[in-house]
Design an enzyme around this catalytic site. Structure first.
Site, mmCIF file in Angstrom:
data_model
loop_
_atom_site.group_PDB
_atom_site.id
_atom_site.type_symbol
_atom_site.label_atom_id
_atom_site.label_comp_id
_atom_site.label_asym_id
_atom_site.label_seq_id
_atom_site.Cartn_x
_atom_site.Cartn_y
_atom_site.Cartn_z
ATOM 1 C CD GLU A 114 -4.543 3.778 11.163
ATOM 2 O OE1 GLU A 114 -3.699 4.274 11.939
ATOM 3 O OE2 GLU A 114 -4.338 3.629 9.941
ATOM 4 C CG ASP A 155 -0.284 -0.054 2.536
ATOM 5 O OD1 ASP A 155 -0.075 1.017 3.137
ATOM 6 O OD2 ASP A 155 0.034 -1.171 2.995
#
Length: 299
Positions: free
Chosen positions: A185, A92
């Protein structure tokens, strides 16, 4: 007369000596009183300073190495081990990887002897920020034959609906791309778990209605256990962030595993996150938008 003056001088001298002696004695007494106080003061400061140092050390050790957010920090010495038993690898990327040499990445990038199959690209964050390298990375990933994915970074400072709409206005996925990804997150401290879950589901439902596939949820497993463990979230593919371990400790189902953030590959300067897919390359193709029935597996 002379004797009287001498006697007077002796008396004055004796008086001055006694006065001076008392003054010196007084000063010594004063010093004797202050020094123990200063000693006690310094001792207390040293004790409190030492305790503060211990508290900071324990907190730092927990935060960097034990706590649920510890995975977001770079490894001190790198990580050249790869999980065994997996053949489908990917990365990523975002602007942190800078300008990528796509020719070198396509021709030479290997992880544990296996080629890079998929690339997931950062697109948007919150309701107003787009990664400066998104357009270039988004175009080149597909142009060079990688399976392409895109992720949105969740912000607690914008509503779920505004974030979903902003993502859809900037990202236009095609058949053959991976389902959109929500990278979440952090939970607001002043929001209940139930309200937070409702916000996340709002984003997921809006984006799912657009593309007709369930988005992928990216987060670390302790966060998922703490805040996204409701059964409704098990219907969404899970991309787990879990660094520097030999195997996934999460007990539920998962599709992707981000196992290190200090990968090194030709064509990318500096570090890059390395990921694996929990399945075959054919399974990965079947996960893409369009859910192709007749998949040709490229070697």
């Amino acid at each position: 007369m002379t004797n009287t003056r001498q006697t007077t001088r002796r008396r004055k001298t004796s008086s001055r000596r006694r006065t001076s002696s008392r003054s010196r004695s007084s000063r010594r007494g004063s010093v004797g009183i202050r020094l123990p106080f200063l000693h006690i003061h310094l001792s207390r400061a040293a004790i409190f300073g030492g305790l503060a140092g211990i508290v900071v050390y324990v907190w730092a050790f927990y935060y960097f190495f034990v706590g649920p957010t510890g995975f977001r920090w770079r490894a001190l010495y790198g990580d050249d081990k790869y999980p065994e038993g997996y053949e489908v690898h990917g990365i990523d990327i975002s602007h942190y990887q800078g300008t990528i040499n796509w020719d070198r990445l396509r021709s030479n990038a290997m992880v544990d002897g296996c080629p890079i199959r998929f690339i997931i690209i950062k697109s948007t964050e919150g309701s107003s920020r787009i990664d400066p390298n998104f357009d270039e990375n988004f175009y080149q990933a597909r142009e060079y034959g990688f399976i392409r994915g895109v992720y949105h970074f969740w912000s607690n400072n914008s509503s779920a609906r505004s974030q979903a709409n902003y993502f859809l206005s900037k990202v236009h996925l095609l058949d053959g791309d991976l389902p959109p990804v929500l990278d979440v997150e952090h939970k607001p401290k002043n929001e209940s778990v139930e309200d937070f879950q409702t916000d996340i589901l709002t984003w997921l439902h809006i984006v799912e209605n657009k593309y007709g596939v369930k988005p992928i949820i990216y987060t670390y497993y302790k966060f998922k256990d703490a805040y996204l463990s409701a059964p409704v979230f098990d219907d969404y593919p899970y991309w787990i962030a879990h660094y520097y371990v030999d195997k996934v400790e999460y007990q539920g189902k998962w599709k992707f595993w981000q196992h290190t953030d200090v990968g090194k590959l030709p064509g990318i300067k500096g570090h890059v996150d390395l990921n694996i897919y929990n399945g075959s390359y054919y399974d990965l193709m079947r996960l893409t938008i369009g859910n192709q029935e007749n998949v040709v597996v490229a070697e």
